[in-house]
Motif scaffolding. Structure first.
Motif, PDB file in Angstrom:
ATOM      1  N   ILE A 308      28.608  32.156  37.925  1.00 43.56           N
ATOM      2  CA  ILE A 308      29.703  32.358  36.986  1.00 43.56           C
ATOM      3  C   ILE A 308      30.978  31.766  37.570  1.00 43.56           C
ATOM      4  CG2 ILE A 308      30.139  34.694  37.904  1.00 43.56           C
ATOM      5  CD1 ILE A 308      31.210  35.432  35.097  1.00 43.56           C
ATOM      6  N   VAL A 309      31.764  31.116  36.710  1.00 50.44           N
ATOM      7  CA  VAL A 309      33.097  30.631  37.051  1.00 50.44           C
ATOM      8  C   VAL A 309      34.081  31.499  36.279  1.00 50.44           C
ATOM      9  CG1 VAL A 309      34.662  28.658  37.066  1.00 50.44           C
ATOM     10  CG2 VAL A 309      32.180  28.287  37.274  1.00 50.44           C
ATOM     11  N   HIS A 310      35.050  32.106  36.998  1.00 51.00           N
ATOM     12  CA  HIS A 310      35.956  33.025  36.297  1.00 51.00           C
ATOM     13  C   HIS A 310      37.339  33.045  36.932  1.00 51.00           C
ATOM     14  CE1 HIS A 310      35.759  36.301  39.336  1.00 51.00           C
ATOM     15  NE2 HIS A 310      34.485  35.960  39.481  1.00 51.00           N
ATOM     16  N   HIS A 311      38.244  33.750  36.293  1.00 49.16           N
ATOM     17  CA  HIS A 311      39.667  33.761  36.608  1.00 49.16           C
ATOM     18  C   HIS A 311      40.065  34.771  37.684  1.00 49.16           C
ATOM     19  CE1 HIS A 311      38.815  37.015  33.971  1.00 49.16           C
ATOM     20  NE2 HIS A 311      40.046  37.463  33.961  1.00 49.16           N
ATOM     21  N   GLY A 312      39.123  35.545  38.178  1.00 47.78           N
ATOM     22  CA  GLY A 312      39.440  36.549  39.176  1.00 47.78           C
ATOM     23  C   GLY A 312      39.693  37.927  38.605  1.00 47.78           C
ATOM     24  N   ALA A 323      25.269  42.146  38.484  1.00 45.06           N
ATOM     25  CA  ALA A 323      24.158  41.288  38.060  1.00 45.06           C
ATOM     26  C   ALA A 323      23.549  40.509  39.220  1.00 45.06           C
ATOM     27  CB  ALA A 323      24.642  40.316  36.982  1.00 45.06           C
ATOM     28  N   GLY A 324      24.175  40.558  40.393  1.00 42.61           N
ATOM     29  CA  GLY A 324      23.667  39.793  41.528  1.00 42.61           C
ATOM     30  C   GLY A 324      23.845  38.303  41.372  1.00 42.61           C
ATOM     31  N   VAL A 325      24.936  37.885  40.699  1.00 42.42           N
ATOM     32  CA  VAL A 325      25.167  36.476  40.377  1.00 42.42           C
ATOM     33  C   VAL A 325      26.290  35.910  41.256  1.00 42.42           C
ATOM     34  CG1 VAL A 325      25.967  34.898  38.577  1.00 42.42           C
ATOM     35  CG2 VAL A 325      24.340  36.710  38.018  1.00 42.42           C
ATOM     36  N   PRO A 326      26.071  34.774  41.936  1.00 43.22           N
ATOM     37  CA  PRO A 326      27.136  34.143  42.733  1.00 43.22           C
ATOM     38  C   PRO A 326      28.337  33.764  41.870  1.00 43.22           C
ATOM     39  CG  PRO A 326      24.999  33.215  43.288  1.00 43.22           C
ATOM     40  CD  PRO A 326      24.787  34.064  42.071  1.00 43.22           C
ATOM     41  N   GLN A 327      29.531  33.786  42.502  1.00 41.26           N
ATOM     42  CA  GLN A 327      30.771  33.613  41.757  1.00 41.26           C
ATOM     43  C   GLN A 327      31.623  32.472  42.309  1.00 41.26           C
ATOM     44  OE1 GLN A 327      32.870  37.438  41.206  1.00 41.26           O
ATOM     45  NE2 GLN A 327      31.105  38.448  42.158  1.00 41.26           N
ATOM     46  N   LEU A 328      32.254  31.735  41.397  1.00 43.33           N
ATOM     47  CA  LEU A 328      33.305  30.783  41.757  1.00 43.33           C
ATOM     48  C   LEU A 328      34.591  31.262  41.098  1.00 43.33           C
ATOM     49  CD1 LEU A 328      34.498  28.188  42.905  1.00 43.33           C
ATOM     50  CD2 LEU A 328      33.636  26.960  40.890  1.00 43.33           C
TER      51      LEU A 328
END
Length: 408
Positions: A308-312, A323-328
């Motif tokens: 996922i790419v998100h705004h913080g 969800a155990g999903v890596p984040q950017l």
């Protein structure tokens, strides 16, 4: 605190029904983490009322909760102005971290001042037994003290105390309402799993609540009718891209151009949430690998995503951990989003770029690393396992009456 005393444990050991008054600042993202506890309280036979304004009240009502406005809108305006200033101007980047805190404290004090009289009146009229509030909603603690009932500090993610810089500015209001002593809440509900707590050992939490109850973060972001594709993984890695629930964060989509450009270099599928914004700065038609949705509950979307790419945003970050999903993280302002985006990095579960400066090449390199290095997924899944081992909202609801009665 006569009402709380009256509702202590009965001689049979069963708790009597409690009346929980929930409150928060006028933003949907600060109401959403409170909904699971409110639902659990209702399911256990307690009464729940949400006193708020703006999108927080709309969100509570959409979640099936009874709501009431604290004021005529005066508490909403300073909050909305703050969000606009931080998302549409460079003001947050021109301030030191200390100056950002002071600036935000002034706004949240103004928000609380607009809510205070109405919130105290609601607590007394509705005969609340306790006030449940999140850290920036300092009017909640003030109202509890003025009404003579216990307060419950409900975390929204990474553990934080009541926002004292804002609360300290309310001394005249507190004196007028008969609440000169604003000591900390009797109970704190902590959503932060152990390994994320360790990250912040260099800046220890100074909440001071008499009791702390850990609780699993339940990623509630509303309901929706899900499309068929959302139920299964595609043939390519799926990446969620979101700037949160506030439409103002999206503007015309200019912030998203380089993010999408970066994904063109990868063999991936992108799901972009738009919050219903008109993204005129993006190419039309969009690249074939990009699918847009106005909104989709993150729990459902992330179940089939590889990153996922998100705004913080705090809620987005914790939903990704769940969800155990890596984040950017690509924070667009030098605010909480900037601090939040550093947490997955410190845990080994993600990467971070400055949203305003990140190029398509930067995005592509970061996503290639996230998808190709299994350590990010492994760290994310470790946090998810920690969260699942924490007590549920139902567990916490069973504990609360006894603790609040003992604190009275």
């Amino acid at each position: 605190m006569a009402l709380a005393l009256r509702r202590q444990l009965t001689r049979t050991g069963e708790a009597t029904a409690m009346r929980y008054l929930f409150t928060t600042i006028p933003g949907a993202s600060h109401m959403l983490p409170l909904v699971p506890l409110a639902h659990a309280a209702l399911a256990a036979g307690h009464d729940v009322l949400v006193a708020a304004n703006g999108s927080a009240r709309t969100t509570a009502a959409s979640a099936g909760l009874h709501t009431v406005a604290t004021d005529d809108g005066r508490s909403v305006r300073p909050y909305d102005d703050l969000v606009r200033r931080f998302t549409e101007t460079d003001v947050s980047w021109n301030l030191t971290p200390g100056e950002v805190i002071e600036h935000v404290a002034g706004v949240f004090a103004e928000v609380a001042g607009g809510m205070a009289d109405g919130l105290v009146d609601i607590a007394r009229t509705w005969k609340a037994d306790a006030v449940v509030y999140c850290p920036p909603a300092v009017a909640g603690l003030l109202a509890a003290r003025a009404a003579g009932i216990p307060a419950v500090l409900h975390g929204i993610g990474t553990r934080r105390p009541t926002f004292r810089p804002a609360l300290n500015r309310l001394a005249p209001v507190a004196e007028r309402l008969g609440a000169p002593a604003l000591e900390e809440a009797e109970v704190e509900i902590d959503l932060s799993p152990p390994s994320l707590e360790t990250i912040h050992q260099d800046s220890p939490h100074q909440g001071g609540a008499r009791h702390t109850l850990p609780m699993r973060y339940a990623p509630y972001t509303g309901g929706a009718e899900l499309p068929d594709w959302a139920l299964r993984r595609g043939e390519k890695p799926r990446i969620a891209v979101t700037l949160g629930s506030l439409r103002v964060f999206y503007s015309d989509g200019a912030h998203l151009r380089d993010i999408l450009k970066g994904t063109e270099e990868l063999d991936v599928e992108v799901v972009l949430t738009t919050s219903g914004a008109e993204l005129t700065a993006l190419p039309s038609p969009l690249p074939g690998h990009v699918r847009t949705v106005d909104w989709m509950p993150l729990r459902a979307l992330l179940a089939t995503c590889d990153a996922i790419v998100h705004h913080g945003g705090m809620g987005t970050m914790y939903a990704a951990f769940d969800a155990g999903v890596p984040q950017l993280g690509v924070p667009m302002a030098h605010d909480d989003g900037w601090a939040n985006a550093q947490v997955p990095v410190a845990r080994g579960a993600g990467l971070m770029l400055e949203g305003r400066k990140a190029t398509g090449g930067d995005i592509a390199a970061a996503l290639r690393d996230l998808l190709g290095e299994p350590g990010y997924r492994r760290a994310s899944e470790e946090v998810a396992a920690e969260m699942r081992a924490m007590p549920t909202p139902a567990d916490v609801v069973r504990e609360l009456p006894g603790l609040l009665g003992a604190a009275s």
